[in-house]
Scaffold this active site. Structure first.
Site, PDB file in Angstrom:
ATOM      1  CB  SER A 171      71.879  -2.012  13.110  1.00 40.33           C
ATOM      2  OG  SER A 171      70.993  -2.735  14.027  1.00 40.33           O
ATOM      3  CG  ASP A 277      74.417  -2.038  20.948  1.00 39.58           C
ATOM      4  OD1 ASP A 277      73.318  -2.659  21.307  1.00 39.58           O
ATOM      5  OD2 ASP A 277      74.894  -2.215  19.881  1.00 39.58           O
ATOM      6  CG  HIS A 307      71.730  -0.618  18.394  1.00 42.19           C
ATOM      7  ND1 HIS A 307      72.723  -1.465  18.160  1.00 42.19           N
ATOM      8  CD2 HIS A 307      71.057  -0.438  17.450  1.00 42.19           C
ATOM      9  CE1 HIS A 307      72.406  -2.179  16.857  1.00 42.19           C
ATOM     10  NE2 HIS A 307      71.424  -1.462  16.331  1.00 42.19           N
TER      11      HIS A 307
END
Length: 335
Positions: A171, A277, A307
């Site tokens: 991320s 995502d 995610h």
């Protein structure tokens, strides 16, 4: 963010993230995830992975947690012939504003990865925004590489192959790994004997001022909808810039010239994501940019998912670690 996948539509990003923006520009973080201590000793020899914390910069309060697979200690080969393990320098996620290397889910992720590959993993704890806006995290990420170069830490010197190093992040950490990689390519000689072989960008966090198709399709995503991403970028980007700044949108102006240096160095780039995502189209755009510069690239996009799913599902985390293991193995022959 809370350890369970929420189902309701998110309308208040601050409430969802459990943060309060104070008048002085700092954050009050109310998210209380369990933290775990490092385990540098194992008298009974049962722990598959040992860990310890090391200080990097006292002034900035930056540090790292090192993970060492037990099998490295159990090696009976002579020191001269000891087979050293790959080195993975890991940058955690949290939208640049949350989490630390000692949070339990991150500790477990890195410990399991160190065992699965196997590799020595250095999980970097960098300064958070908005108290320290970007590029502070990139500065800390690069400083960690210089620290690894000069440290006399026994675990790194005895068991890590500094000539077989990979920068990895999840991320926001994937964003950091990318930008630290660009910076490292510019000063590669100064990092010797550290030799980077590739970048592992797991669901990397990128954005832009205009919504992209996956963001529109997943506008009401229960994990990371665009309104949450927007707040994270507002709190982390330098004051006065928008989401088309290069820190957020790496495709602006045709991408970084350092990608050409990455190509010349022979580094490989792995981008891992899932089509559930909202960021997936950003990640595919990045992959196209990297491939367009002639960089060796590996694309691993799964159907479904969301995610940060590896933080909540150990089987998915293990599958990801196997992808990383294959990527590292395939990069062995890079000069």
């Amino acid at each position: 963010m809370s350890g369970e996948t929420p189902r309701a539509t998110i309308t208040d990003p601050f409430e969802y993230l459990q943060i309060v923006l104070n008048p002085d520009g700092t954050l009050t973080r109310k998210l209380m995830l369990p933290r775990v201590a490092a385990e540098p000793n194992d008298p009974e020899g049962r722990a598959p992975v040992l860990s310890k914390d090391v200080r990097i910069n006292l002034s900035n309060n930056t540090w790292a947690r090192i993970f060492l697979p037990r099998q490295a200690l159990d090696c009976t080969s002579s020191s001269a012939n000891k087979l050293k393990l790959p080195l993975v320098v890991y940058y955690h996620g949290g939208g640049f504003i949350l989490l630390s290397a000692d949070v339990g889910i991150l500790h477990d992720y890195c410990s399991n990865m160190a065992k699965a590959i196997p590799a020595v993993v250095v999980s970097v704890d960098y300064r958070l925004a908005p108290e320290n806006r970007l590029p502070a995290a990139y500065d800390d990420g690069l400083e960690a590489l210089h620290w690894i170069k000069i440290t006399r830490d026994e675990w790194l010197r005895e068991y890590a192959d500094l000539s077989n190093c990979f920068l990895m992040g999840s991320s926001a950490g994937g964003n950091i790994a990318y930008h630290v990689g660009l910076r490292a390519a510019d000063v590669i000689d100064a990092l010797e004997p550290l030799k980077i072989k590739g970048l592992v960008l797991h669901q990397p966090f990128f954005g832009g001022t205009q919504r992209i198709a996956s963001e529109l399709r997943l506008m009401n995503d229960p994990v990371l909808p665009p309104i949450v991403s927007d707040v994270m970028w507002d709190l982390s980007l330098p004051i006065g810039v928008d989401r088309d700044h290069e820190f957020c949108n790496p495709t602006v102006d045709g991408g970084s010239k350092q990608l050409e240096k990455i190509k010349s160095l022979g580094w490989k780039v792995l981008v891992n994501g899932s089509d559930g995502d909202p960021l997936i189209d950003r990640q595919i755009e990045l992959m196209k940019l990297v491939e367009g510069k002639g960089v060796q690239a590996v694309r691993n996009v799964r159907v479904g998912g969301f995610h940060g799913e590896e933080d909540m599902d150990m089987s998915k985390a293990h599958a990801m670690h196997m992808v990383v293991k294959d990527f590292i193995t395939s990069s062995k022959q890079i000069p």
